[in-house]
Structure formats: C-alpha cells, structure tokens
Design an enzyme around this catalytic site. Structure first.
Site, PDB file in Angstrom:
ATOM      1  N   CYS A  35       1.124  -1.117  -0.019  1.00  0.00           N
ATOM      2  CA  CYS A  35       0.016   0.140  -0.516  1.00  0.00           C
ATOM      3  C   CYS A  35       0.874   1.093   0.043  1.00  0.00           C
ATOM      4  O   CYS A  35       0.631   2.658  -0.270  1.00  0.00           O
ATOM      5  CB  CYS A  35      -1.218  -0.347   1.098  1.00  0.00           C
ATOM      6  SG  CYS A  35      -0.061   0.117   2.855  1.00  0.00           S
ATOM      7  N   CYS A 104      -2.683  -2.771   8.516  1.00  0.00           N
ATOM      8  CA  CYS A 104      -2.584  -1.285   8.848  1.00  0.00           C
ATOM      9  C   CYS A 104      -1.494  -1.759  10.292  1.00  0.00           C
ATOM     10  O   CYS A 104      -1.129  -0.820  11.338  1.00  0.00           O
ATOM     11  CB  CYS A 104      -3.171  -0.526   9.087  1.00  0.00           C
ATOM     12  SG  CYS A 104      -4.216  -0.418   7.241  1.00  0.00           S
TER      13      CYS A 104
HETATM   14 FE1  FES Z   1      -1.558   0.378   4.358  1.00  0.00          FE
HETATM   15 FE2  FES Z   1      -3.629   1.293   5.830  1.00  0.00          FE
HETATM   16  S1  FES Z   1      -3.702   0.693   3.907  1.00  0.00           S
HETATM   17  S2  FES Z   1      -1.347   0.809   6.516  1.00  0.00           S
END
Ligand code: FES
Length: 127
Positions: A35, A104
């Site tokens: 991400c 996360c």
């Molecule tokens: Fe990657 Fe939240 S989407 S840390």
C-alpha cells in the site's frame, strides 16, 4: 453497520502523540510495500520505561488510528511490556478494524518492535 468504529474515527480525526522527538532514544520506521504506507515511531526511554512517544504516519485512516492508539498503550510502560503489544491488542482497543485493514495494525506492531530493537542495538554499541 459503519465500516469503522467510533474509536477508529476518533483516533483518526484527533490522533494522539503526533510528531517527532528531538534526540529520541530510539526510532522505528517501517513500511508496507503493497500500500506504500510508512510509519515512524520515536521513543524517549528512561530506565527501560517509555517516558514519551510520538509518531508520524504517512498512510490510511486505520494506520493513523492504530499508531495513535498504540502510542497511548505504550506510554509509561516498561520495554518488556511494550514488546508484548500485538496488532491484535491494538485492533481490540480500537473496537476492531475491517478485515482488509488489519495489515495497518500490523504496521503499528512492527514499528514499535523496530523502535525497541533500535534502542537495544544502540545500547549494545555503547558498551
Ligand atoms: Fe496500508 Fe493502511 S492501507 S497501512
């Protein structure tokens, strides 16, 4: 049902302990390649107790909420207790995260472990 709990929204909107610490005793920085989010944790440590903690998170709402909650959970705690902190305990303290956002909270756990490791490495090098 709302995607995010009230606690997640609260910690996202009013994150606790945001910022950096000048002359921090330890810094932990981790990122998630998928991400692209990055989390940096700064610790001030006195007698193996976290006397201050700040974070900078360049990431999603769940990453910010997880970092914020985590800093609240470890402040004033001895390092051996800090190392017991898991992404599960962070998630539970936030009253849950959506499944696809669990990574996360993992980032938050990894950041704190990286910071404690950084502290121990520094201690070793000072001997
Ligand atoms: Fe990657 Fe939240 S989407 S840390």
């Amino acid at each position: 049902m709302a995607l995010y709990s009230e606690k997640v929204m609260d910690h996202f909107r009013n994150p606790r302990n945001v910022g950096s610490i000048e002359n921090a005793d330890a810094i932990g920085e981790v990122g998630n390649a998928k991400c692209g989010d990055i989390m940096k944790i700064y610790l001030k440590i006195d007698n193996d107790i976290v006397s201050d903690v700040k974070f900078e998170t360049f990431g999603c709402a769940s990453a910010i909420a997880s970092s914020s909650m985590e800093t609240e959970m470890i402040k004033g705690k001895p390092l051996d207790e800090v190392l017991q902190l898991t992404n599960k305990s962070v998630t539970e303290s936030l009253d849950g995260l959506p499944k696809h956002k669990i990574h996360c909270s993992v980032l938050a756990e990894e950041a704190i472990k990286a910071a404690v490791k950084n502290y121990h490495d520094k201690q070793k090098n000072n001997i």
